[in-house]
Each structure stands twice: as C-alpha cells, then as structure tokens.
Design an enzyme around this catalytic site. Structure first.
Site, PDB file in Angstrom:
ATOM      1  N   ASP A  11       0.872  -1.165   0.000  1.00 45.71           N
ATOM      2  CA  ASP A  11       0.000   0.000   0.000  1.00 45.71           C
ATOM      3  C   ASP A  11       0.914   1.220   0.000  1.00 45.71           C
ATOM      4  OD1 ASP A  11      -2.059   1.790   0.048  1.00 45.71           O
ATOM      5  OD2 ASP A  11      -3.128   0.883   1.728  1.00 45.71           O
TER       6      ASP A  11
HETATM    7  C1  BGC Z   1      -4.914   3.422   0.045  1.00 47.01           C
HETATM    8  C2  BGC Z   1      -4.997   2.458  -1.119  1.00 47.01           C
HETATM    9  C3  BGC Z   1      -4.758   3.206  -2.408  1.00 47.01           C
HETATM   10  C4  BGC Z   1      -3.425   3.913  -2.338  1.00 47.01           C
HETATM   11  C5  BGC Z   1      -3.095   4.702  -3.576  1.00 47.01           C
HETATM   12  C6  BGC Z   1      -3.668   4.268   0.025  1.00 47.01           C
HETATM   13  O1  BGC Z   1      -3.751   5.303   0.953  1.00 47.01           O
HETATM   14  O2  BGC Z   1      -5.000   2.728   1.264  1.00 47.01           O
HETATM   15  O3  BGC Z   1      -6.236   1.826  -1.135  1.00 47.01           O
HETATM   16  O4  BGC Z   1      -4.854   2.338  -3.485  1.00 47.01           O
HETATM   17  O5  BGC Z   1      -3.432   4.812  -1.245  1.00 47.01           O
HETATM   18  O6  BGC Z   1      -3.885   5.835  -3.666  1.00 47.01           O
END
Ligand code: BGC
Length: 740
Positions: free
Chosen positions: A233
């Site tokens: 993530d």
């Molecule tokens: C989120 C993800 C997301 C990623 C990119 C993170 O803060 O938890 O779900 O895909 O950011 O934006």
C-alpha cells in the site's frame, strides 16, 4: 504504447542496482523503466469503483484532480446486488477505462471484512461475510483482467479500521483470521489468480504485513499458489530489506532511491540473499510483460454506455428495507414533496484515494421530476449539509410542502465529512436535524418514503414509524436516476443487505474492542462477526443480513442437498415469483453443524444466487456449496478440516427469513493428532490405532460410569498413574499411537 519488453531479457541481464531499482516506484504511480534493456515503466492507479488517474499533482488521499472516469457504485452498493456476473461487467468496464488511459493495473477491489460499522472505509468494502466478499471480489477481478489490465486485491490483510492504520497491530486468533478475514482473499486468489495483491498498512499479530513472510509467502504463495506480485500500500513499507525477503515485490510510491540503496547494501554485505531479489525481479519482469501484451485500446471511452451501466448497477444496489401497504412504487398521478439536501447534492462516493472525477452526475431530484413531472413534484431542502442556514425555517418550509402533497420522499444521509478513508466514524447516528425533520414531516403526512445515502450503516430509530425506507448506500454517478427508477418502479428493487443494520452501536460485535488502544486492536469477538454475532447472542437487529424486499413476492420451495463426487454439496430449490411484476430474488444458503466439536456460529452463508423471475415464473436453482467452505481451521494441526456429520442446510431470502431446511451427511477429513504424554485420555481413546484396544483394556479392568469417564477424559495421560491402567500400559499405548 511503449516498445515491448524484449523477451530475451532475464534477471541475469540486470545489474544489482537495476534489480533493486525495479522493485520500487519511479514516482507516485509508475514503476521504473530500464532504458538500456527496453524495460518500460507501467502505471498502477486507483480504483476501486472507477479510474483515478492523475495527470497533474499526485496524492493518495484523493486531493488533487484526476481525469474524468465513470464512477460506478462503490463496493457498498455493488455488493448489495449479490451478483458476481454484475460485478464482472463492472470490472470489464473498469478494465476498459484503464486500458484506454494506458493504465496497467487498477488498484482494487478492496475486500476487507466490515468488522465494525464505524470503519471509515466501509463504503469501499463488500461485506461482513467472507463468501460475499470473495465471490463478488472474484467477479470484479475477472472483469478487470478480461481487458488485459491487472487488478490489485487489497488490503492484505486484516485492515479493518482507519484509526492508526499505519501502525496498529490487528491481534487475532487463527480461526477468525483464516475463516473470516483471509477466506475471501483466498477465494479470489485461488479462483482468479489476480495480477497483484496489495499488502496493507497495519501489522498483523505484531508484524508489519509488508514484511511478513508467513503472510506474503507461506500463505499467499505457498498455500494459495499466488503467482503475481505483491505491491505495498502507498507508504506501507517499514523495512524494505525485510520486505523483499518476506515476498514484497514492489514498494509504492517512490522512495526517491533511498530504499533501493538499502537493498543494494544489504545484498552486498550478505544480509539479503541476492536470490530473493532475483525472484522479486523475475516476477516484476513478468508483470511488465503482461502489461505490454495488452493491445492498445482503439476507441475512446463511450461515456453514455458506461453511464448507463452505472445506472443499471446503481438500481441493483438499492435495498428496499420496508414498504408497508405497498406505498412504493409511486405512480405519476401522486403529488410528491421531495425533501432533503441530498436530493439535490447527491452523496455518490466516499472520500480518500477512491474519489473519482465522474464523467457526469445525476441527482435524485432531477430523476424524480423527470419521471413524476414538474407539476406534481416540488422540492424543499429541509436542512443543509453543512449545518448552515436557519434550521427551523428550513424544516418549517419542508413540513409545509409535505403537508400539501400525497407523498413525502425524504432524502437523508450521512454528511460527507463524517465518512472517509483515513479516520473512523465515532457513531452511527444520522444528524439530529434530519431525525427531527422525519418526526416533523410524519406529523403532517404519514406517507413518508425515506431514501438513505450513506457509506456505513446508520441507526434507524424511525424505522417503525415510517412506512417505506430505501437504503441506497453510495450509488456512483448515476445514482440519482437509479433512485427515481426504483421509486417509480421502472426498476424493481432486488438489493440485499451485505451487512447487518443493528439497533444500536452498543450491540455490534466489535463494540468495546474497536479501534483498540496503544497500537493494538484485539479481535475479541473472534468468529462472531456480523450476523454470526447477532445470531449467536440472540440479539434483535433493525434489519438482518441478507434482507431486502421487492415490489413482487417470492416463494422458496423445498430444498434438496446432496454430496457430489468431488465432495461439494449441491443444493437445489425451486423459487417462484408469486407476485404480479418481474423481479429478482437473492436465494441464500446457510449451513450449520449441530453438535460440532468446535465453536460455530448458528449459521453461516455458503452460497447465494441472484435469480431473475417473471411474474408467476418458477425456476429450479442449483447452488454449489464448496467442500472447502465447510471447513474450519483446525489449530491442532494447522490446516483446514471438514468435520464429518449431518449438516443442516437452510435456504432463505435473508439470514432471518429461512424458508426451507434440509440436511446432508458429509464425510469428514481424518485428523491424526500427534499423541504424547500431554494428550488427554479422550484423545488417546480417539486414536485410530490404539483407541479401541485401550477402551477394551479399561473395560476389562474397571466398570466406569459415563460421568467418571467424562472426568477421566480430560486428564493428560502422562499424569495418570495406575488408574485406570498401570502407567507402563499407558506408556505403551502412547508409544504405539505416536507411530502414525
Ligand atoms: C490506500 C490504497 C490506495 C493507495 C493509492 C492508500 O492510501 O490505502 O487503497 O490504493 O493509497 O492511492
């Protein structure tokens, strides 16, 4: 499209520095190219219910803009359809939009379990049930990847809250971990082999998921056979070197080279085996090759067609919670007061990284006026979304309008600032100003239809007093039209609750254990998540899991269940549309095993089907209960075990509207427990080799009553000295039993 990766490029062609560089992002959304070898960058971007491709400033909080894309209903809406084929169609549309924008991987679906209604991100997740999450998640992945675009199954794993999400340790026992929180992920991985899995921010039982070899390698790859890449993530990497060793392939976003240098140094001084980096590099090369294999999209986005799909899906996402005296559907001769700011300013998605810039935006007021007509439909806001204005005057005007019309449609909901990625909710109540409005309107007009817009469930204290309620969740960009479609009957509602609506927050399973403190959250409710909890505790709920009405009526006939040659259980049941309009029933199959040796909730969903039926039509529905889904996680042997016995199979229209019940005899898996002096007398008795002999030996010496045997059964055999047999005899039995 960039030049294809040369097929002859292999890990051996890359320098150590190049290998390290490939395993982290170049910037916010793209991987690093290696020009020397013709390896292009690929783009991965959000997700999950629309494409969030940023062409200017970048962030992962949904702050800066993104290119226009179709905003489909977020997972909270889509899951109410209980229809994997519909999810697949949405996935295909998402894949196509990604392909048109040259995005290699779209970051979704998110299938974390809705453990508490307070989770700020519940709108992005499917259900409180792992089978619903897994089946619908698999549908989305299939659809996305049918377009030659990768998906990213997220957030792996046990990321069920936003509070302290980058540090908190989800402290959880093996059975709920396997049976509730990992089961959906396992299903999607095994059924669809997604291109990527995104590890979560949190720790799992104390270990950062981004560097957990048990989770990322032993379970995900070893047990489930995952062949794709694990991406972090955005910002989830704690220790990059440990991550690579654990099976984390790609760090996103860029670390500006800092962690690449850490990897190089670790390989040089022997702290990281180069072979581990090679494995990761090989997988990343394979991902780039897959991305490159997609033919260039040859047509622009058909905005109308995707908007129409978004409208259809939104219609399928709406749950009719109640409809006394068939107040709905409305007919166009009725005069209608549309009340509530949400009618004009729709809440159609949640905040954070999933925020889509929609190609269009319908609102319910336009939809209702469009169908009901200018002359019969009037609007009063009733309240404001930001608490500005004179609440008393707004309410007064709305009540006056309601009094003058046949029906009042009240569009209520959770204000956008209360629900977002990044923080959790503190309560599940609608704003007091809205609750007061309901009472005031009811006092002048009993024909009230409440239309709810919310990402997480809300308490419905007025549920017994209003005749009709539509739970519309967050419906994406065409939701306004879909609400009108359902209100006037152009669409017959067929959504079902993929999560329980409780009476009170205090009744919910994680209450008192959410969101934890000082870096730890204890999953104290164990297996009893969602309806499993309410059923086990015998608690009343406002609306049960699986509930949802229709403008027609259905009847579920007598179910039959039989074990197939592959071990799966086939359930067949006739379903009839007994009303006067066509519609859909979601047939749900729950199982239980009375007298089970392990703790089990009173019933668990194992299969479901969304069945379209014309008026008076009957159809025979076949549902497969996978043998694997009957298994519990046996902590004694650390594996899935199907317990043998007579399973009760209940078929119904909700978890508390079970209309047919049958049983099926299932053969169990044999479990050979290692026998030692610590084993109980009962365990030695159950041993397939010596059990019968031991029983006979005891009976020959003593005549023990049932209670005495029960007491004896608990004793570790090593502590039995002379009773019921000489210690030497016991030791001999243990010795022989230990041999299998
Ligand atoms: C989120 C993800 C997301 C990623 C990119 C993170 O803060 O938890 O779900 O895909 O950011 O934006």
């Amino acid at each position: 499209m960039t030049e294809a990766v040369r097929t002859d490029v292999s890990v051996a062609d890359l320098t150590l520095e190049e290998k390290a560089s490939l395993t982290s992002g170049a910037d916010f959304w793209t991987t690093k190219p290696i020009d020397r070898l013709g390896i292009p960058p690929i783009m991965m971007t959000d997700g999950p219910h629309g494409l969030r491709k940023q062409s200017g400033a970048t962030d992962h909080l949904g702050l800066a803009g993104s290119v226009p894309a179709t905003c489909f209903p977020p997972a909270v809406g889509l899951s109410a359809s209980f229809d994997p084929e519909l999810a697949e169609r949405v996935g295909a549309a998402l894949g196509l939009e990604s392909a048109i924008e040259n995005v290699a991987v779209i970051l979704g679906p998110g299938i974390n379990i809705k453990r508490s209604p307070l989770c700020g991100r519940n709108f992005e997740y499917m259900s409180e049930d792992p089978i619903v999450s897994g089946v619908l998640g698999a549908g989305l992945v299939r659809g996305i990847e049918s377009q030659g675009v990768g998906s990213s199954l997220k957030h792996f794993a046990v990321n069920n809250q936003e509070t302290d999400r980058l540090r908190v340790s989800a402290d959880i026992d093996p059975r709920p971990l396997r049976e509730i929180y990992l089961r959906g992920f396992q299903r999607v991985v095994e059924d669809t082999q997604p291109w990527t899995v995104m590890c979560s921010y949190n720790r799992l039982n104390g270990i950062h998921t981004s560097e957990d070899p048990w989770l990322l390698t032993q379970v995900l790859r070893g047990e489930w056979g995952f062949e794709g890449i694990v991406v972090s993530d955005w910002g989830a990497v704690n220790n990059r070197v440990a991550g690579v060793a654990a099976g984390l392939d790609l760090e996103m976003p860029s670390s500006s080279g800092r962690t690449d240098a850490e990897i190089v140094a670790a390989v040089r001084d022997g702290r990281l085996a180069e072979a581990a980096l090679d494995t990761v590099t090989e997988r990343l090369l394979a991902l780039v090759r897959k991305a490159q294999a997609r033919p260039a999209a040859d047509r622009p986005l058909d905005v109308d067609a995707h908007h129409a799909l978004a409208r259809e899906v939104a219609g399928r996402s709406i749950v009719l919670l109640k409809n006394d005296d068939a107040l709905l559907p409305l007919n166009t001769s009725q005069s209608v007061a549309v009340i509530g700011a949400f009618a004009e300013q729709p809440r159609f998605q949640g905040a954070g990284s999933s925020q889509i810039n929609p190609t269009r935006l319908d609102n319910a007021l336009d939809g209702i006026v469009g169908t009901g007509g200018q002359d019969t439909v009037s609007f009063a806001p009733g309240f404001t979304l930001d608490d500005s204005g004179d609440a008393h005057a707004l309410r007064h005007d709305a009540v006056a309008l309601a009094e003058s019309k046949d029906v009042a449609v009240l569009c209520l909901g959770v204000p956008a600032p209360e629900e977002s990625e990044g923080f959790d909710r503190e309560h599940i109540d609608l704003p007091a100003v809205q609750l007061r409005l309901v009472d005031a309107v009811l006092a002048v007009n009993p024909n009230v239809v409440v239309v709810l817009s919310n990402g997480g469930v809300v308490a419905l204290p007025f549920a017994d007093r209003v005749p009709a309620i539509l739970e519309t969740w967050l419906l994406g960009q065409a939701g306004g039209s879909a609400i009108a479609d359902v209100l006037y009957g152009a669409v017959n509602p067929s959504g079902k609750l993929a999560e329980t609506i409780p009476l009170r927050l205090e009744d919910t399973p994680a209450f008192g254990n959410f969101p934890g403190e000082f870096g730890h959250v204890r999953y104290g409710e164990g297996l009893l998540v969602g309806y499993r909890w309410y059923d086990a505790k015998g608690l009343d709920v406002r609306y049960p899991f699986g509930h949802g009405l229709s403008y027609t009526t259905f009847q579920i006939g007598d179910a039959a269940a039989s074990v197939q040659s592959d071990g799966d259980v086939l359930v067949t049941v006739a379903v009839t549309n007994t009303g006067s309009v066509s519609g859909r029933e979601v047939v749900q199959v729950y199982t239980s095993l009375p007298g089970s040796a392990v703790q089990r909730p009173p019933r668990e969903l194992k299969a479901f089907a969304s069945v379209p039926l014309e008026s008076d039509e009957t159809t025979e529905v076949s549902l497969t209960l996978r043998r694997a889904d009957l298994a519990y996680w046996d902590v004694r042997v650390d594996r899935w075990v199907v317990e043998g016995g007579r399973y009760v199979v209940e078929v119904g229209a909700s978890s508390r509207d079970l209309q047919s019940s049958t049983t099926v005899d299932v053969d169990g898996d044999s479990v050979s427990l290692p026998i030692s002096l610590e084993s109980s007398f009962d365990e030695l008795l159950a041993d397939p080799i010596v059990g019968a002999e031991l029983q006979a030996a005891v009976e020959e010496r003593l005549s023990l009553g049932a209670e005495e045997l029960k007491m004896l059964g608990n004793f570790p055999v090593g502590r039995l000295d002379g009773f019921p047999l000489p210690r030497a005899d016991i030791l001999a039995f243990v010795e022989r039993a230990g041999k299998h």
